[in-house]
Write a protein that holds these residues in place. Structure first.
Motif, PDB file in Angstrom:
ATOM      1  N   ILE A  12     -18.614  23.838  47.752  1.00  0.00           N
ATOM      2  CA  ILE A  12     -18.409  22.424  47.414  1.00  0.00           C
ATOM      3  C   ILE A  12     -17.885  22.297  45.987  1.00  0.00           C
ATOM      4  CG2 ILE A  12     -19.510  20.156  47.228  1.00  0.00           C
ATOM      5  CD1 ILE A  12     -21.694  21.257  49.198  1.00  0.00           C
ATOM      6  N   GLY A  13     -18.396  23.136  45.077  1.00  0.00           N
ATOM      7  CA  GLY A  13     -17.968  23.076  43.677  1.00  0.00           C
ATOM      8  C   GLY A  13     -16.486  23.368  43.522  1.00  0.00           C
ATOM      9  N   LEU A  16     -14.583  20.380  44.739  1.00  0.00           N
ATOM     10  CA  LEU A  16     -14.718  19.295  43.755  1.00  0.00           C
ATOM     11  C   LEU A  16     -13.810  19.543  42.551  1.00  0.00           C
ATOM     12  CD1 LEU A  16     -16.292  16.793  42.816  1.00  0.00           C
ATOM     13  CD2 LEU A  16     -18.123  18.292  42.069  1.00  0.00           C
ATOM     14  N   VAL A  86     -21.412  18.581  35.607  1.00  0.00           N
ATOM     15  CA  VAL A  86     -21.647  18.624  37.051  1.00  0.00           C
ATOM     16  C   VAL A  86     -22.241  19.979  37.425  1.00  0.00           C
ATOM     17  CG1 VAL A  86     -20.551  18.512  39.326  1.00  0.00           C
ATOM     18  CG2 VAL A  86     -19.704  17.052  37.472  1.00  0.00           C
ATOM     19  N   THR A  88     -23.020  22.106  40.706  1.00  0.00           N
ATOM     20  CA  THR A  88     -23.012  22.361  42.155  1.00  0.00           C
ATOM     21  C   THR A  88     -23.646  23.715  42.449  1.00  0.00           C
ATOM     22  OG1 THR A  88     -20.827  23.373  42.075  1.00  0.00           O
ATOM     23  CG2 THR A  88     -20.899  21.015  42.513  1.00  0.00           C
ATOM     24  N   PHE A 138     -26.230  18.572  42.395  1.00  0.00           N
ATOM     25  CA  PHE A 138     -26.364  18.660  43.846  1.00  0.00           C
ATOM     26  C   PHE A 138     -27.780  19.082  44.227  1.00  0.00           C
ATOM     27  CE2 PHE A 138     -22.230  18.197  46.027  1.00  0.00           C
ATOM     28  CZ  PHE A 138     -21.534  17.730  44.930  1.00  0.00           C
ATOM     29  N   SER A 140     -30.326  18.194  47.863  1.00  0.00           N
ATOM     30  CA  SER A 140     -30.097  18.385  49.297  1.00  0.00           C
ATOM     31  C   SER A 140     -30.956  17.434  50.108  1.00  0.00           C
ATOM     32  CB  SER A 140     -30.447  19.823  49.692  1.00  0.00           C
ATOM     33  OG  SER A 140     -30.412  19.976  51.095  1.00  0.00           O
ATOM     34  N   ALA A 207     -16.957  16.806  48.624  1.00  0.00           N
ATOM     35  CA  ALA A 207     -16.414  16.741  47.260  1.00  0.00           C
ATOM     36  C   ALA A 207     -15.805  15.364  46.991  1.00  0.00           C
ATOM     37  CB  ALA A 207     -15.367  17.835  47.062  1.00  0.00           C
ATOM     38  N   ALA A 210     -18.458  12.960  46.263  1.00  0.00           N
ATOM     39  CA  ALA A 210     -19.020  13.220  44.927  1.00  0.00           C
ATOM     40  C   ALA A 210     -18.102  12.645  43.844  1.00  0.00           C
ATOM     41  CB  ALA A 210     -19.218  14.715  44.727  1.00  0.00           C
TER      42      ALA A 210
END
Ligand SMILES: NC(=O)c1ccc[n+]([C@@H]2O[C@H](COP(=O)([O-])OP(=O)(O)OC[C@H]3O[C@@H](n4cnc5c(N)ncnc54)[C@H](OP(=O)(O)O)[C@@H]3O)[C@@H](O)[C@H]2O)c1
Length: 247
Positions: A12-13, A16, A86, A88, A138, A140, A207, A210
């Motif tokens: 995901i990072g 993003l 951020v 992640t 992040f 969950s 992403a 986010a």
């Protein structure tokens, strides 16, 4: 926006970071492996149409709190002002794997809870010192209710979500915008080989949600959005039902 990103090398990072770079945001990467960081930085520069060497990076390991302050100092030095930090980065193992391996459990709890919290404390101090900024982390959906398949991972994420909410209440008036993202199941290296539940998503979708939250400052985001309603129901299921179901 100037963004310091811990965990941009995968999953995901990475998605993003690519979205932010493509729209012209300036990024600084934090992570464990220099070679991975270098490759990710060059990838982001290509997507941004920027000159090679313009995306900086520095070593930072969630299991090594001594790395947090120098890594964030390097990010501030490179970007001047940091609008958003951020996180992640995170660790995962199945409940069965963790029950068999106490050392792995210790690392997962430490990385996902105390390591992440200590990193956020360092970032929080720096963001407040410059008059404010955004801290997006992040967590969950696994932290929303104690559940059979994610007892240990979920406990760490529950603690993290609670910390992020408290931080929001405590410092919002001073200009700190805390954003907690709670993904459901996302197809990344973290979930490779696991059975897919309903509503599984790919990293770009999560992403994108986010990035929208980063722009709006919305403090809590479930992604995909359906998880907000799923977890609302799960949180209210009586304990005797939770004992019986496998979820
Ligand atoms: N995938 C899902 O279904 C899902 C669901 C709910 C929540 N989440 C959360 O969303 C976040 C991103 O997950 P993902 O699926 O994108 O995971 P991923 O593909 O496994 O990527 C994890 C990232 O965390 C970094 N990382 C791992 N251990 C680290 C450490 N000790 N120090 C610094 N960085 C470390 C990894 O760096 P390396 O490349 O160096 O290992 C990698 O960049 C995590 O917090 C995860 O718990 C994921």
């Amino acid at each position: 926006m100037n963004v310091a990103l811990l965990g941009g090398t995968r999953g995901i990072g990475r998605a993003l970071g690519r979205l932010l770079a493509a729209r012209g945001d300036r990024l600084f990467l934090l992570g464990r492996e220099a070679a991975d960081l270098e490759r990710s930085a060059r990838d982001l520069e290509l997507r941004a149409g920027a000159a090679s060497g313009t995306t900086g990076f520095v070593a930072c390991d969630l299991l090594s709190p001594a790395s947090f302050a120098p890594a964030l100092a390097a990010a501030w030095m490179a970007l001047g002002r940091v609008d958003a930090v951020v996180v992640t980065a995170g660790l995962f193992a199945t409940q069965d794997e963790l029950e068999r391996d106490r050392e792995r459990t210790r690392r997962l709890l430490e990385g996902n809870f105390s390591g992440t919290v200590l990193f956020c404390e360092e970032a929080r101090e720096r963001l407040l010192a410059q008059g404010g900024g955004k801290l997006m982390v992040f967590s969950s959906v696994a932290g929303d209710r104690g559940r059979k398949p994610v007892v240990l991972y979920g406990a760490a994420k529950a603690g993290l979500s609670s910390y992020l909410e408290g931080l929001d209440h405590r410092f919002h008036a001073r200009g700190l915008q805390v954003i907690c993202v709670k993904p459901g199941f996302v197809r990344t290296t973290m979930t490779e080989g696991l059975a897919e539940p309903p509503f599984a998503a790919d990293p770009p979708e999560v992403a994108a949600a986010a990035v929208r939250a980063l722009d709006s400052g919305r403090p809590l985001v479930y992604s995909p959005g359906i998880w907000r309603w799923v977890m609302l129901v799960i949180r209210h299921l009586p304990r005797f039902v939770m004992r019986r179901v496998g979820f």
